[in-house]
Design a protein around this motif. Sequence first.
Motif, mmCIF file in Angstrom:
data_model
loop_
_atom_site.group_PDB
_atom_site.id
_atom_site.type_symbol
_atom_site.label_atom_id
_atom_site.label_comp_id
_atom_site.label_asym_id
_atom_site.label_seq_id
_atom_site.Cartn_x
_atom_site.Cartn_y
_atom_site.Cartn_z
ATOM 1 N N GLU A 99 0.878 -1.273 -0.017
ATOM 2 C CA GLU A 99 0.191 0.143 -0.092
ATOM 3 C C GLU A 99 0.862 1.190 -0.027
ATOM 4 O O GLU A 99 0.554 2.147 -0.724
ATOM 5 N N HIS A 100 1.988 1.308 0.846
ATOM 6 C CA HIS A 100 2.914 2.182 0.825
ATOM 7 C C HIS A 100 4.334 1.905 -0.460
ATOM 8 O O HIS A 100 4.790 0.643 -0.081
ATOM 9 N N GLN A 101 4.190 2.587 -1.297
ATOM 10 C CA GLN A 101 4.975 2.123 -2.375
ATOM 11 C C GLN A 101 6.601 2.559 -1.803
ATOM 12 O O GLN A 101 6.793 3.354 -1.096
ATOM 13 N N LEU A 102 7.554 1.736 -2.728
ATOM 14 C CA LEU A 102 8.945 2.008 -2.255
ATOM 15 C C LEU A 102 9.742 2.343 -3.513
ATOM 16 O O LEU A 102 9.194 2.340 -4.791
ATOM 17 N N VAL A 103 10.887 3.096 -3.360
ATOM 18 C CA VAL A 103 11.791 3.376 -4.313
ATOM 19 C C VAL A 103 13.229 2.592 -4.089
ATOM 20 O O VAL A 103 13.603 2.695 -2.833
ATOM 21 N N LEU A 104 13.744 2.055 -5.098
ATOM 22 C CA LEU A 104 14.969 1.261 -4.892
ATOM 23 C C LEU A 104 15.884 1.924 -5.751
ATOM 24 O O LEU A 104 15.828 2.463 -6.861
ATOM 25 N N ARG A 105 17.133 1.942 -5.329
ATOM 26 C CA ARG A 105 18.312 2.220 -6.410
ATOM 27 C C ARG A 105 19.614 1.566 -5.969
ATOM 28 O O ARG A 105 19.800 1.019 -4.875
ATOM 29 N N PRO A 106 20.379 1.521 -6.975
ATOM 30 C CA PRO A 106 21.835 0.817 -6.474
ATOM 31 C C PRO A 106 22.721 1.767 -5.594
ATOM 32 O O PRO A 106 22.665 3.157 -5.560
ATOM 33 N N CYS A 137 19.036 -3.568 -9.209
ATOM 34 C CA CYS A 137 20.141 -2.607 -8.352
ATOM 35 C C CYS A 137 21.218 -3.288 -8.006
ATOM 36 O O CYS A 137 22.295 -2.679 -8.017
ATOM 37 N N ARG A 138 20.894 -4.511 -7.297
ATOM 38 C CA ARG A 138 22.136 -5.238 -6.660
ATOM 39 C C ARG A 138 23.223 -5.578 -7.720
ATOM 40 O O ARG A 138 24.421 -5.404 -7.537
ATOM 41 N N ALA A 139 22.761 -5.789 -8.984
ATOM 42 C CA ALA A 139 23.592 -6.241 -9.903
ATOM 43 C C ALA A 139 24.500 -5.089 -10.542
ATOM 44 O O ALA A 139 25.542 -5.109 -11.209
ATOM 45 N N GLU A 140 23.538 -4.042 -10.469
ATOM 46 C CA GLU A 140 24.278 -2.683 -11.198
ATOM 47 C C GLU A 140 25.286 -2.078 -10.177
ATOM 48 O O GLU A 140 26.044 -1.165 -10.526
ATOM 49 N N ALA A 162 28.153 -1.265 -7.850
ATOM 50 C CA ALA A 162 29.570 -1.414 -7.720
ATOM 51 C C ALA A 162 29.847 -2.175 -6.166
ATOM 52 O O ALA A 162 30.717 -2.969 -5.972
ATOM 53 N N ASN A 163 29.229 -1.762 -5.304
ATOM 54 C CA ASN A 163 29.335 -2.250 -3.768
ATOM 55 C C ASN A 163 28.323 -3.378 -3.391
ATOM 56 O O ASN A 163 28.340 -3.840 -2.235
ATOM 57 N N GLY A 164 27.499 -3.573 -4.422
ATOM 58 C CA GLY A 164 26.458 -4.656 -4.196
ATOM 59 C C GLY A 164 25.481 -4.446 -3.238
ATOM 60 O O GLY A 164 24.881 -5.370 -2.902
ATOM 61 N N GLN A 165 25.180 -3.240 -2.876
ATOM 62 C CA GLN A 165 24.244 -2.740 -2.221
ATOM 63 C C GLN A 165 22.990 -2.143 -2.781
ATOM 64 O O GLN A 165 23.221 -1.738 -3.863
ATOM 65 N N VAL A 166 21.893 -2.253 -2.002
ATOM 66 C CA VAL A 166 20.684 -1.578 -2.595
ATOM 67 C C VAL A 166 20.082 -0.666 -1.823
ATOM 68 O O VAL A 166 19.917 -0.964 -0.636
#
Length: 280
Positions: free
Chosen positions: A143-150, A175-178, A180-184
């Motif tokens: 219901e509360h949408q999210l935003v992700l980025r690498p 995002c994890r694949a893109e 460089a630090n493997g973090q999302v």
Amino acid sequence: MSRYRGQSIALLTQHGKERVIAPALEPALDCRVQLVTGYDTDQLGTFTRDKPRPGTQLEAARRKARVGMTLSGLPVGLASEGSFAADPWTGMFAWNVEMVVLLDDRLGLEVVGMAQGAARSAQLQTADWAALEQYAQQQGFPEHQLVLRPEGPDDPRLDKGLADWAALRASFERCRAEAANGQVYAENDLRAHANPTRMQRIAEATRDLLQRLQTACPACDAPGYGLVGREPGLPCRDCGSPTQIYRAEVLQCPACQHREVRPRSDRQFADAAQCAHCNP
């Protein structure tokens, strides 16, 4: 009789705010809230920081209202603008302040409704899907949408409006694949249509605006008379020293600027615990 009876009022939004603004104002003012589209309000600033908001929250709301009036050709316009920060008491919790502004070129008025309260606005940086799942559940997803980025909070490669688990998982893997630090990096989508908690706050600010529009100035009879501030100085019950607790409310007219200082009626003294002299 309402000053807005039969009046069309422009509302510029692309995030569904008309769903809470129009039902509050139209029956009470006998007006018509006219949705104005065809303008990307994200150009005036975004919560995801890809487009910084110039100026203050109030200035941004004014700009939106003015754009809506220009596009519609109407002399009265509405707009809302939100801000997010830490709560003003502990600084530990997310806090949302909403403004709904009405500009009336017929009467030369600007009337502002406000509401504030706890927000759904939290962040997480992780490489672990299970951690993201837990975070999403805590934030009221979907219901509360999210935003992700690498990588981190400033990476421009972002996915907004994630509103189902399949889309969230796909974005997480991308995002994890893109990264460089493997973090999302995850955060709440703070746009009104994507955040029901914020939409409720906009509804509350609209009701505050309505109350002001229904309150006439005792000096000039213009709508919009209401609270603009509070004066500190309520005396301590034990020693009588002035405290930072407010002793009076300040009301003002947006048209003629008539001003009234109204002593509070609910209490005459502050507790000694709130006194800098008794409780330094």
